[in-house]
Design a protein around this motif. Structure first.
Motif, mmCIF file in Angstrom:
data_model
loop_
_atom_site.group_PDB
_atom_site.id
_atom_site.type_symbol
_atom_site.label_atom_id
_atom_site.label_comp_id
_atom_site.label_asym_id
_atom_site.label_seq_id
_atom_site.Cartn_x
_atom_site.Cartn_y
_atom_site.Cartn_z
ATOM 1 N N ARG A 189 0.836 -1.209 0.000
ATOM 2 C CA ARG A 189 0.000 0.000 0.000
ATOM 3 C C ARG A 189 0.868 1.254 0.000
ATOM 4 N N ALA A 191 2.125 4.910 1.127
ATOM 5 C CA ALA A 191 2.149 5.553 2.445
ATOM 6 C C ALA A 191 1.785 7.023 2.303
ATOM 7 N N ARG A 194 5.339 11.904 4.261
ATOM 8 C CA ARG A 194 5.972 12.152 5.559
ATOM 9 C C ARG A 194 6.182 13.653 5.741
ATOM 10 N N TYR A 205 10.377 6.045 1.668
ATOM 11 C CA TYR A 205 9.155 5.705 2.399
ATOM 12 C C TYR A 205 7.896 6.071 1.623
ATOM 13 N N HIS A 207 5.993 3.971 0.277
ATOM 14 C CA HIS A 207 5.022 2.918 0.549
ATOM 15 C C HIS A 207 5.197 2.417 1.985
ATOM 16 N N GLU A 208 4.161 1.795 2.515
ATOM 17 C CA GLU A 208 4.225 1.261 3.881
ATOM 18 C C GLU A 208 5.320 0.210 3.998
ATOM 19 N N PRO A 232 4.618 4.219 7.894
ATOM 20 C CA PRO A 232 4.405 5.017 9.098
ATOM 21 C C PRO A 232 4.214 4.131 10.334
ATOM 22 N N ALA A 286 -0.586 -2.633 11.928
ATOM 23 C CA ALA A 286 -0.870 -1.908 10.693
ATOM 24 C C ALA A 286 -1.890 -2.620 9.812
#
Length: 306
Positions: A189, A191, A194, A205, A207-208, A232, A286
């Motif tokens: 998935r 993300a 940030r 980062y 994506h998760e 995250p 998560a």
């Protein structure tokens, strides 16, 4: 071989100067790979890899074919080899970063590898340009060898851990910016952005992820340690019990001290248990689709009790 010899002591106070010098040397080499290798998602095309003798860039393309740069922590040398059969090598000995940079770049140019890199180090406080760095010059061959031996052991366990996941997963690789060995799993998935992230973090980062790794010294912890974090960070992650290891609220990560690993009956099994328990905690928090992503395996690490 005793466990203490398989997993040698690596007290940061004893080799912090060599650590700092090696960090700069690997950044110089890594930046050459960054400059010449086609970009791969999440900066995977920039990392180094553990070998039976040290750390390598793997094959890097250039006009005449490809070349490879290898830190050898047994013979204590840096070797550049090309697909044309040419070799350049020099000893790893106490020398300044500026001296290392000059000799290394001269060796590349003598092979017809014309490359320029940004000479400012990254991910370190108070960076000094490689060409001007006279402050980092330590090289303790014993501790460089120990550092590599720990990487070999960690790499073996990380590869076993990686094999148990069928979703998108990074290679087991060594990042010269943060100076750590790691492997990263992805949920699949995207993300959310940030807040305050720079372009490096945005790509890393996007994506998760759940990332596990080994810091040989600093990494915000101040001692050699294994780590695991989710990005995250899922709500409630720090409240989940794991074994071995514990949540570090300051870092926002799970931490397992390397010294604790060395004292275990099976250090490799202790690391694998830490990776599995922290991944499970983060993936469950998560709400990852673990039925689609996980692949249980029954292969024991090389030094697990028989």
């Amino acid at each position: 071989m005793k466990q203490s010899e398989r997993w040698p002591a690596l007290p940061l106070a004893e080799w912090k100067d060599t650590y700092a010098t090696l960090h700069m040397w690997t950044q110089i080499v890594g930046k050459v790979r960054l400059a010449l290798t086609p970009p791969i998602n999440h900066w995977w095309g920039t990392a180094l890899y553990v070998t039976s003798r040290g750390l390598t860039t793997s094959a890097i393309p250039y006009e005449k074919g490809c070349f490879e740069i290898h830190f050898d922590f047994i013979a204590h040398s840096l070797e550049i080899t090309t697909s044309g059969g040419e070799v350049r090598a020099f000893r790893l000995i106490p020398r300044t970063v500026a001296e290392f940079y000059a000799e290394f770049m001269a060796a590349l140019h003598s092979l017809g590898i014309d490359v320029s890199v940004w000479t400012m180090p990254v991910e370190v406080p108070r960076p000094v340009r490689f060409t001007l760095d006279e402050g980092h010059s330590a090289y303790d061959s014993e501790y460089a060898h120990r550092f590599w031996r720990v990487l070999v052991r960690a790499d073996n366990v990380f590869r076993e851990f990686r094999s148990r996941f069928i979703g998108k997963c990074s290679p087991v690789h060594f990042f010269w910016g943060s100076f750590d060995l790691c492997v990263t799993r992805f949920s699949g998935r995207p993300a959310p952005p940030r807040e305050g992230a720079d372009f490096i973090q945005r790509e890393a980062y996007s994506h998760e992820v759940i990332s596990c790794g080994f810091w040989p010294g600093n990494g915000g912890f101040g001692a050699p340690a294994f780590y695991c974090y989710g990005a995250p960070v899922p709500p409630g992650l720090g409240e989940r019990p794991v074994h071995p290891g514990a949540w570090d609220g300051k870092l926002g990560e799970f931490i397992l001290r390397y010294d604790e690993v060395r004292e275990a009956v099976s250090p490799a099994q202790a690391v694998l248990d830490f990776l599995e328990s922290t991944y499970s905690a983060a993936a469950d928090c998560a709400r990852w689709d673990r039925a689609a992503l996980d692949r249980p395996m029954a292969v024991a690490p090389c030094d697990a009790p028989k």
